[in-house]
Scaffold this motif. Sequence first.
Motif, mmCIF file in Angstrom:
data_model
loop_
_atom_site.group_PDB
_atom_site.id
_atom_site.type_symbol
_atom_site.label_atom_id
_atom_site.label_comp_id
_atom_site.label_asym_id
_atom_site.label_seq_id
_atom_site.Cartn_x
_atom_site.Cartn_y
_atom_site.Cartn_z
ATOM 1 N N ARG A 55 0.833 -1.470 0.127
ATOM 2 C CA ARG A 55 0.212 -0.113 0.451
ATOM 3 C C ARG A 55 1.066 1.312 -0.406
ATOM 4 O O ARG A 55 0.599 1.739 -0.358
ATOM 5 C CB ARG A 55 -0.517 0.409 1.581
ATOM 6 N N GLU A 56 2.114 1.161 1.027
ATOM 7 C CA GLU A 56 2.716 2.758 0.584
ATOM 8 C C GLU A 56 3.670 2.507 -0.581
ATOM 9 O O GLU A 56 3.556 4.238 -0.910
ATOM 10 C CB GLU A 56 4.049 2.058 1.593
ATOM 11 N N ALA A 57 4.189 1.602 -1.803
ATOM 12 C CA ALA A 57 4.562 1.775 -2.563
ATOM 13 C C ALA A 57 3.350 1.892 -3.798
ATOM 14 O O ALA A 57 3.695 3.427 -4.551
ATOM 15 C CB ALA A 57 5.449 0.479 -3.599
ATOM 16 N N ILE A 58 2.252 1.749 -3.894
ATOM 17 C CA ILE A 58 0.532 2.308 -4.330
ATOM 18 C C ILE A 58 0.850 4.361 -3.861
ATOM 19 O O ILE A 58 0.167 4.459 -5.150
ATOM 20 C CB ILE A 58 -0.185 1.199 -4.053
ATOM 21 N N THR A 59 0.869 4.003 -3.037
ATOM 22 C CA THR A 59 0.137 5.559 -2.370
ATOM 23 C C THR A 59 1.690 6.342 -3.209
ATOM 24 O O THR A 59 0.870 7.761 -3.339
ATOM 25 C CB THR A 59 0.285 5.282 -1.125
ATOM 26 N N ALA A 60 2.946 5.749 -2.582
ATOM 27 C CA ALA A 60 3.849 6.620 -3.090
ATOM 28 C C ALA A 60 3.408 7.276 -4.492
ATOM 29 O O ALA A 60 3.938 8.096 -4.768
ATOM 30 C CB ALA A 60 5.182 6.260 -2.728
ATOM 31 N N ALA A 61 3.406 6.416 -5.435
ATOM 32 C CA ALA A 61 3.439 6.418 -6.827
ATOM 33 C C ALA A 61 2.590 6.949 -7.439
ATOM 34 O O ALA A 61 2.417 7.631 -8.479
ATOM 35 C CB ALA A 61 3.073 5.104 -7.789
ATOM 36 N N ALA A 62 1.201 7.376 -6.464
ATOM 37 C CA ALA A 62 -0.164 8.384 -6.649
ATOM 38 C C ALA A 62 0.380 9.490 -6.379
ATOM 39 O O ALA A 62 -0.379 10.519 -6.758
ATOM 40 C CB ALA A 62 -1.005 7.469 -5.442
ATOM 41 N N VAL A 63 1.204 9.796 -5.650
ATOM 42 C CA VAL A 63 1.273 11.163 -4.639
ATOM 43 C C VAL A 63 2.127 11.638 -6.085
ATOM 44 O O VAL A 63 2.525 13.008 -6.684
ATOM 45 C CB VAL A 63 2.127 11.401 -3.526
ATOM 46 N N ALA A 64 3.324 10.864 -6.206
ATOM 47 C CA ALA A 64 4.220 11.052 -7.810
ATOM 48 C C ALA A 64 3.339 11.405 -8.848
ATOM 49 O O ALA A 64 4.372 12.895 -9.300
ATOM 50 C CB ALA A 64 5.512 10.138 -8.008
ATOM 51 N N LEU A 65 2.149 11.070 -9.071
ATOM 52 C CA LEU A 65 1.519 11.573 -10.165
ATOM 53 C C LEU A 65 0.797 12.429 -10.308
ATOM 54 O O LEU A 65 0.998 13.608 -11.296
ATOM 55 C CB LEU A 65 0.806 9.918 -10.097
ATOM 56 N N ALA A 66 0.403 12.991 -8.775
ATOM 57 C CA ALA A 66 -0.077 14.440 -8.804
ATOM 58 C C ALA A 66 0.499 15.178 -8.187
ATOM 59 O O ALA A 66 0.441 16.608 -8.728
ATOM 60 C CB ALA A 66 -1.227 13.716 -6.866
ATOM 61 N N ASP A 67 1.874 15.439 -7.546
ATOM 62 C CA ASP A 67 2.304 16.186 -8.116
ATOM 63 C C ASP A 67 3.125 16.409 -9.331
ATOM 64 O O ASP A 67 3.715 18.238 -9.667
ATOM 65 C CB ASP A 67 3.924 15.961 -7.401
ATOM 66 N N ALA A 68 3.324 15.761 -10.107
ATOM 67 C CA ALA A 68 3.625 16.148 -11.162
ATOM 68 C C ALA A 68 2.531 16.116 -13.010
ATOM 69 O O ALA A 68 3.394 17.280 -12.631
ATOM 70 C CB ALA A 68 4.432 14.418 -12.103
ATOM 71 N N GLU A 69 1.186 15.872 -12.391
ATOM 72 C CA GLU A 69 0.441 15.919 -13.201
ATOM 73 C C GLU A 69 -1.326 16.589 -12.814
ATOM 74 O O GLU A 69 -1.921 16.999 -13.588
ATOM 75 C CB GLU A 69 0.256 14.551 -14.310
ATOM 76 N N GLY A 70 -0.754 16.647 -12.019
ATOM 77 C CA GLY A 70 -2.330 16.964 -10.358
ATOM 78 C C GLY A 70 -3.082 15.917 -10.556
ATOM 79 O O GLY A 70 -2.944 14.844 -10.619
ATOM 80 N N LEU A 71 -4.243 16.533 -9.764
ATOM 81 C CA LEU A 71 -5.303 15.125 -8.822
ATOM 82 C C LEU A 71 -5.478 14.643 -9.692
ATOM 83 O O LEU A 71 -6.080 13.521 -9.954
ATOM 84 C CB LEU A 71 -5.529 16.469 -8.139
ATOM 85 N N GLU A 72 -6.165 15.406 -10.442
ATOM 86 C CA GLU A 72 -7.044 14.626 -11.796
ATOM 87 C C GLU A 72 -5.917 13.778 -12.900
ATOM 88 O O GLU A 72 -6.928 12.673 -13.531
ATOM 89 C CB GLU A 72 -7.766 15.864 -12.624
ATOM 90 N N ALA A 73 -5.430 13.646 -12.539
ATOM 91 C CA ALA A 73 -4.058 12.668 -13.518
ATOM 92 C C ALA A 73 -4.470 11.442 -13.043
ATOM 93 O O ALA A 73 -3.671 10.111 -13.255
ATOM 94 C CB ALA A 73 -3.086 13.136 -13.862
ATOM 95 N N VAL A 74 -4.451 10.934 -11.162
ATOM 96 C CA VAL A 74 -4.108 9.971 -10.968
ATOM 97 C C VAL A 74 -6.375 9.213 -10.515
ATOM 98 O O VAL A 74 -6.947 9.820 -10.068
ATOM 99 C CB VAL A 74 -4.962 10.549 -8.975
ATOM 100 N N THR A 75 -5.797 8.619 -11.343
ATOM 101 C CA THR A 75 -6.365 7.830 -11.301
ATOM 102 C C THR A 75 -6.233 5.687 -12.022
ATOM 103 O O THR A 75 -5.053 5.430 -11.547
ATOM 104 C CB THR A 75 -7.216 6.639 -12.909
ATOM 105 N N MET A 76 -6.777 4.769 -10.658
ATOM 106 C CA MET A 76 -6.204 3.812 -10.488
ATOM 107 C C MET A 76 -5.507 3.309 -11.799
ATOM 108 O O MET A 76 -4.215 2.895 -11.353
ATOM 109 C CB MET A 76 -7.701 2.527 -10.214
ATOM 110 N N ARG A 77 -5.918 2.997 -12.939
ATOM 111 C CA ARG A 77 -5.591 3.039 -14.616
ATOM 112 C C ARG A 77 -3.686 3.192 -14.166
ATOM 113 O O ARG A 77 -3.086 2.681 -14.614
ATOM 114 C CB ARG A 77 -6.239 2.978 -15.774
ATOM 115 N N LYS A 78 -3.965 4.570 -14.267
ATOM 116 C CA LYS A 78 -2.772 5.908 -14.468
ATOM 117 C C LYS A 78 -1.509 4.967 -13.218
ATOM 118 O O LYS A 78 0.049 4.565 -12.996
ATOM 119 C CB LYS A 78 -2.322 6.542 -14.147
#
Length: 238
Positions: A34-57
């Motif tokens: 869960r930690e790794a998945i959460t960290a990946a989601a945070v990195a995605l949001a930091d780089a592209e914004g919250l709207e970019a965070v989807t389960m698929r991405k």
Amino acid sequence: MPRDGGPPAPGTDPQQLWLTSDQPRRGRKPAYSREAITAAAVALADAEGLEAVTMRKVAAQVGAGVMSLYSYAPDKDTLLNLMVDHVGGELPTTDALTGDWRADLKAIAHLQRAHMLRHPWLPAALSTRRTPGPNTLAFLEHALAALRPTGLDGAAKLEIFAQLTAFVAGHVAHEIAQAAAAQSPDRSAAEARYLATVAADGHHPELAEALSAPGRPLTPEATFTRFLNRLIDGLDTG
């Protein structure tokens, strides 16, 4: 249904989310955490914004299948809770308090502002009710300790912290929008000309007087500090 087409979102019990390990007690060690998945989601949001965070991405970021992620975060709202608490671990919670609750609360607000500027998606993520995880609770504990000298009851202290956080989130969201608008100098100049014209038309004397007043420092830090001082210095603890 989640926005990206996963299974129905049943909602997550806070105790199950925060007090139960995400690792199975038996069987083969899972390929992800869960930690790794959460960290990946945070990195995605930091780089592209919250709207970019989807389960698929997020799944693509960690090299997992989309369906495998739902055992760690059954819906996007749960993932957002995990993300908010994950970055909350960056906030210091052991800094010595001065005993001057107003000064301590201002210091806490400056920490929050810097934190939200590092993660520009946070103001939007905090705009809806979030279930506090361990990192969030640690920072809350620190803020409540700062408010102990006020003598206020627990409910009032919680309200003050919520008010402070909402102020910081709203200010940072505005600050980010202003910074984006400043990248268009032609638009800024046009807005200034418009306000000058309106102020001179004789129908807006209060605005004319306000615009003619001496300017104040307009750096983001100075503006935030000025607004924050008005908020904290005006709090009533009677």
